[in-house]
Design a protein around this motif. Structure first.
Motif, PDB file in Angstrom:
ATOM      1  N   SER A 155       0.144 -29.971   0.691  1.00 43.79           N
ATOM      2  CA  SER A 155      -0.032 -28.549   0.990  1.00 43.79           C
ATOM      3  C   SER A 155      -1.104 -28.324   2.052  1.00 43.79           C
ATOM      4  O   SER A 155      -1.208 -27.237   2.610  1.00 43.79           O
ATOM      5  CB  SER A 155      -0.385 -27.769  -0.279  1.00 43.79           C
ATOM      6  OG  SER A 155      -1.706 -28.062  -0.697  1.00 43.79           O
ATOM      7  N   THR A 211       5.122 -27.078   2.039  1.00 47.47           N
ATOM      8  CA  THR A 211       6.075 -26.586   1.036  1.00 47.47           C
ATOM      9  C   THR A 211       7.480 -27.079   1.340  1.00 47.47           C
ATOM     10  O   THR A 211       8.193 -27.545   0.448  1.00 47.47           O
ATOM     11  CB  THR A 211       6.053 -25.045   0.978  1.00 47.47           C
ATOM     12  OG1 THR A 211       4.725 -24.615   0.680  1.00 47.47           O
ATOM     13  CG2 THR A 211       7.004 -24.521  -0.078  1.00 47.47           C
ATOM     14  N   ASN A 247       9.684 -29.770  -1.074  1.00 43.59           N
ATOM     15  CA  ASN A 247      10.972 -29.366  -1.628  1.00 43.59           C
ATOM     16  C   ASN A 247      12.107 -30.261  -1.144  1.00 43.59           C
ATOM     17  O   ASN A 247      12.980 -30.647  -1.925  1.00 43.59           O
ATOM     18  CB  ASN A 247      11.253 -27.899  -1.311  1.00 43.59           C
ATOM     19  CG  ASN A 247      10.387 -26.978  -2.135  1.00 43.59           C
ATOM     20  OD1 ASN A 247       9.969 -27.319  -3.235  1.00 43.59           O
ATOM     21  ND2 ASN A 247      10.087 -25.812  -1.610  1.00 43.59           N
ATOM     22  N   THR A 290       7.608 -30.552  -6.524  1.00 42.24           N
ATOM     23  CA  THR A 290       8.339 -29.489  -5.833  1.00 42.24           C
ATOM     24  C   THR A 290       7.811 -28.129  -6.269  1.00 42.24           C
ATOM     25  O   THR A 290       7.197 -27.994  -7.317  1.00 42.24           O
ATOM     26  CB  THR A 290       9.850 -29.578  -6.121  1.00 42.24           C
ATOM     27  OG1 THR A 290      10.061 -29.486  -7.530  1.00 42.24           O
ATOM     28  CG2 THR A 290      10.441 -30.868  -5.593  1.00 42.24           C
ATOM     29  N   THR A 291       8.091 -27.116  -5.458  1.00 49.93           N
ATOM     30  CA  THR A 291       7.518 -25.813  -5.778  1.00 49.93           C
ATOM     31  C   THR A 291       8.380 -24.664  -5.284  1.00 49.93           C
ATOM     32  O   THR A 291       8.347 -24.302  -4.116  1.00 49.93           O
ATOM     33  CB  THR A 291       6.087 -25.683  -5.224  1.00 49.93           C
ATOM     34  OG1 THR A 291       5.629 -24.367  -5.481  1.00 49.93           O
ATOM     35  CG2 THR A 291       5.998 -25.991  -3.748  1.00 49.93           C
ATOM     36  N   PHE A 292       9.144 -24.114  -6.181  1.00 50.71           N
ATOM     37  CA  PHE A 292       9.932 -22.937  -5.842  1.00 50.71           C
ATOM     38  C   PHE A 292       9.046 -21.698  -5.806  1.00 50.71           C
ATOM     39  O   PHE A 292       9.255 -20.798  -4.985  1.00 50.71           O
ATOM     40  CB  PHE A 292      11.069 -22.753  -6.857  1.00 50.71           C
ATOM     41  CG  PHE A 292      12.053 -21.705  -6.447  1.00 50.71           C
ATOM     42  CD1 PHE A 292      13.006 -21.977  -5.484  1.00 50.71           C
ATOM     43  CD2 PHE A 292      12.021 -20.443  -7.005  1.00 50.71           C
ATOM     44  CE1 PHE A 292      13.913 -21.012  -5.087  1.00 50.71           C
ATOM     45  CE2 PHE A 292      12.923 -19.474  -6.620  1.00 50.71           C
ATOM     46  CZ  PHE A 292      13.872 -19.753  -5.660  1.00 50.71           C
ATOM     47  N   SER A 293       8.049 -21.660  -6.653  1.00 48.06           N
ATOM     48  CA  SER A 293       7.184 -20.475  -6.711  1.00 48.06           C
ATOM     49  C   SER A 293       6.379 -20.300  -5.425  1.00 48.06           C
ATOM     50  O   SER A 293       6.263 -19.180  -4.903  1.00 48.06           O
ATOM     51  CB  SER A 293       6.252 -20.545  -7.922  1.00 48.06           C
ATOM     52  OG  SER A 293       5.489 -21.732  -7.882  1.00 48.06           O
ATOM     53  N   THR A 294       5.828 -21.379  -4.892  1.00 46.10           N
ATOM     54  CA  THR A 294       5.077 -21.276  -3.641  1.00 46.10           C
ATOM     55  C   THR A 294       6.004 -20.892  -2.498  1.00 46.10           C
ATOM     56  O   THR A 294       5.673 -20.045  -1.666  1.00 46.10           O
ATOM     57  CB  THR A 294       4.356 -22.599  -3.325  1.00 46.10           C
ATOM     58  OG1 THR A 294       3.468 -22.896  -4.403  1.00 46.10           O
ATOM     59  CG2 THR A 294       3.573 -22.517  -2.035  1.00 46.10           C
ATOM     60  N   SER A 316       8.723 -19.167  -2.721  1.00 43.93           N
ATOM     61  CA  SER A 316       9.060 -17.750  -2.898  1.00 43.93           C
ATOM     62  C   SER A 316       7.921 -16.848  -2.430  1.00 43.93           C
ATOM     63  O   SER A 316       8.145 -15.850  -1.734  1.00 43.93           O
ATOM     64  CB  SER A 316       9.371 -17.458  -4.365  1.00 43.93           C
ATOM     65  OG  SER A 316      10.467 -18.215  -4.791  1.00 43.93           O
ATOM     66  N   PHE A 317       6.702 -17.197  -2.811  1.00 44.86           N
ATOM     67  CA  PHE A 317       5.546 -16.394  -2.424  1.00 44.86           C
ATOM     68  C   PHE A 317       5.357 -16.391  -0.907  1.00 44.86           C
ATOM     69  O   PHE A 317       5.141 -15.339  -0.297  1.00 44.86           O
ATOM     70  CB  PHE A 317       4.283 -16.902  -3.123  1.00 44.86           C
ATOM     71  CG  PHE A 317       3.045 -16.166  -2.706  1.00 44.86           C
ATOM     72  CD1 PHE A 317       2.795 -14.891  -3.178  1.00 44.86           C
ATOM     73  CD2 PHE A 317       2.149 -16.742  -1.820  1.00 44.86           C
ATOM     74  CE1 PHE A 317       1.660 -14.194  -2.782  1.00 44.86           C
ATOM     75  CE2 PHE A 317       1.010 -16.062  -1.420  1.00 44.86           C
ATOM     76  CZ  PHE A 317       0.767 -14.783  -1.902  1.00 44.86           C
ATOM     77  N   GLU A 318       5.424 -17.574  -0.305  1.00 41.04           N
ATOM     78  CA  GLU A 318       5.249 -17.657   1.148  1.00 41.04           C
ATOM     79  C   GLU A 318       6.332 -16.871   1.878  1.00 41.04           C
ATOM     80  O   GLU A 318       6.058 -16.188   2.872  1.00 41.04           O
ATOM     81  CB  GLU A 318       5.258 -19.124   1.591  1.00 41.04           C
ATOM     82  CG  GLU A 318       4.034 -19.882   1.132  1.00 41.04           C
ATOM     83  CD  GLU A 318       4.151 -21.388   1.279  1.00 41.04           C
ATOM     84  OE1 GLU A 318       3.109 -22.056   1.205  1.00 41.04           O
ATOM     85  OE2 GLU A 318       5.281 -21.902   1.458  1.00 41.04           O
TER      86      GLU A 318
END
Length: 120
Positions: free
Chosen positions: A22, A34, A38, A70-74, A76-78
């Motif tokens: 990150s 990110t 992913n 992995t990061t779906f939340s980050t 989505s936020f970005e």
């Protein structure tokens, strides 16, 4: 209980790896870290699933390490921040890179594992 421990250990490792990635600087306003976690995570997840790895490997690697990596939340936020800033072109590009890149990663892992398992 054993699976919970494997997931916990793997999750800690995956989260630390994601934290390090990150730190990568955005490229043309696209959060590179990110996107990479992913795409790489989806590719590796596919390799484990398609190779029919034993349960312990699945819990440690797929659920644990790659779940923490992995990061779906980050993502989505970005992406939402791009929407707020009315940077629609970057927003669509970010969505495309993450989604299409991740799907291509899974496809390539399927092809790779199939070739390895069939010997050809």
């Amino acid at each position: 209980m054993e699976h919970l421990i494997l997931v916990g250990i793997g999750g800690a490792v995956g989260a630390m790896l994601r934290f390090e990635l990150s730190k990568l600087r955005p490229v043309r306003s696209i959060p590179l870290g990110t996107a990479l976690v992913n795409i790489i995570g989806s590719s590796l997840f596919g390799c484990v699933v398609f190779s029919r790895s034993p349960g312990d490997i699945f819990y440690l690697v797929d659920v644990g390490i790659l779940g923490g990596f992995t990061t779906f939340s980050t993502f989505s936020f970005e992406t939402f921040r791009m929407f707020e800033e009315q940077d629609y072109q970057t927003m669509v590009l970010n969505i495309s890179i993450n989604l299409i890149g991740s799907l291509i990663g899974v496809l390539l892992s399927f092809i790779l594992v199939t070739l390895i398992l069939t010997g050809g």
